[in-house]
Design a protein around this motif. Sequence first.
Motif, PDB file in Angstrom:
ATOM      1  N   SER A 153      51.030  40.786  37.392  1.00 34.91           N
ATOM      2  CA  SER A 153      50.725  41.451  38.621  1.00 34.91           C
ATOM      3  C   SER A 153      50.100  41.994  38.190  1.00 34.91           C
ATOM      4  N   ILE A 154      49.511  42.758  37.569  1.00 35.84           N
ATOM      5  CA  ILE A 154      47.744  43.956  37.083  1.00 35.84           C
ATOM      6  C   ILE A 154      46.943  42.815  37.354  1.00 35.84           C
ATOM      7  N   LEU A 155      46.241  42.223  36.528  1.00 38.67           N
ATOM      8  CA  LEU A 155      45.817  40.649  36.310  1.00 38.67           C
ATOM      9  C   LEU A 155      45.937  39.576  37.719  1.00 38.67           C
ATOM     10  N   LEU A 156      46.723  39.723  38.448  1.00 37.65           N
ATOM     11  CA  LEU A 156      46.519  39.515  39.899  1.00 37.65           C
ATOM     12  C   LEU A 156      45.061  40.133  40.348  1.00 37.65           C
ATOM     13  N   VAL A 157      46.641  41.762  40.802  1.00 40.90           N
ATOM     14  CA  VAL A 157      45.576  42.279  41.043  1.00 40.90           C
ATOM     15  C   VAL A 157      43.980  42.247  41.042  1.00 40.90           C
ATOM     16  N   VAL A 158      43.398  42.751  39.136  1.00 41.09           N
ATOM     17  CA  VAL A 158      42.153  42.705  39.361  1.00 41.09           C
ATOM     18  C   VAL A 158      41.700  41.846  40.148  1.00 41.09           C
ATOM     19  N   LEU A 159      41.772  40.381  39.896  1.00 40.73           N
ATOM     20  CA  LEU A 159      41.649  39.870  39.921  1.00 40.73           C
ATOM     21  C   LEU A 159      40.900  39.616  41.867  1.00 40.73           C
ATOM     22  N   ILE A 160      41.677  39.925  42.407  1.00 39.23           N
ATOM     23  CA  ILE A 160      42.175  39.632  43.988  1.00 39.23           C
ATOM     24  C   ILE A 160      40.807  40.590  44.308  1.00 39.23           C
ATOM     25  N   GLY A 161      41.288  41.855  43.754  1.00 35.35           N
ATOM     26  CA  GLY A 161      40.059  43.143  44.113  1.00 35.35           C
ATOM     27  C   GLY A 161      38.542  42.746  43.281  1.00 35.35           C
ATOM     28  N   VAL A 162      38.284  42.092  42.077  1.00 39.05           N
ATOM     29  CA  VAL A 162      37.454  41.042  41.864  1.00 39.05           C
ATOM     30  C   VAL A 162      36.337  40.446  43.108  1.00 39.05           C
ATOM     31  N   MET A 163      37.745  39.459  43.754  1.00 41.17           N
ATOM     32  CA  MET A 163      37.041  38.497  44.470  1.00 41.17           C
ATOM     33  C   MET A 163      36.766  38.894  46.295  1.00 41.17           C
ATOM     34  N   VAL A 164      37.727  40.881  46.582  1.00 43.80           N
ATOM     35  CA  VAL A 164      37.821  41.200  47.421  1.00 43.80           C
ATOM     36  C   VAL A 164      36.254  41.842  47.247  1.00 43.80           C
ATOM     37  N   PHE A 165      35.732  42.227  46.489  1.00 46.00           N
ATOM     38  CA  PHE A 165      34.805  43.168  46.307  1.00 46.00           C
ATOM     39  C   PHE A 165      33.728  42.546  46.166  1.00 46.00           C
ATOM     40  N   GLY A 166      33.773  41.222  45.456  1.00 43.87           N
ATOM     41  CA  GLY A 166      32.570  40.731  45.122  1.00 43.87           C
ATOM     42  C   GLY A 166      32.086  40.031  46.767  1.00 43.87           C
TER      43      GLY A 166
END
Length: 228
Positions: A31-44
Amino acid sequence: MSDFTNNSRVDKFEKRRKNTKSLSVLLILGSILLVVLIGVMVFGGDESAEQPTDEKAGQTTGQDGQAGNSGDDEAGNTDEEETDENNAQDDSTGESDTEENNTQDNESDAQSGTEQVEPSDDNVTEAYTKDWQPVGTEQSEPHTTNFDEGSQDRLEMRKASAVATGLDEESLIMWWIQRNGDNSVISTVSNADNTEYYRVYMTWVENQGWKPSKVEVLKENDQEWRFE
């Protein structure tokens, strides 16, 4: 036998508990990794999305800059037009000054070498003579004076009047021409503004044309009444 069975159950329970715990940990990490990936995708994605906006902003700024330059060009063109107008006015003023100077020079030339004489009446402020030359003629002899408007005599009398007074030949006004004996006339003329008035005495010289002999400067135009 029952103890073995119980132990086996306990072991199985412990293994399930451990597996469940591991699975939970993995789920949490996932879940943490998914959140991080989503965050990276969103901000990127936001950064990449903002880039065209910046480019558009840059293009808009460039357009504004061009508009500003256009305004500067228009201002420059206006300045050039004003400069051209000022130059035209300066040229016009220069031409007027030149004409005035030429008229003054003509009058000065006309009066240079003159000799003052007695006025013929009270309307004369100044009278002078000079050894003027005949103005030339296109007429043949024997000569008969023609007083008609537009005649060759009238044209040559105009020229003689201009030479004697210094007025501009093209713009002077011939108010009246009268006989003054055989082959002699008196022309009353003024400048174009009708502010300077002269009587010009002239005589016909055979084959050479009209020759001024005397000029009288008048106080007022004593022939203007004929046209009122």
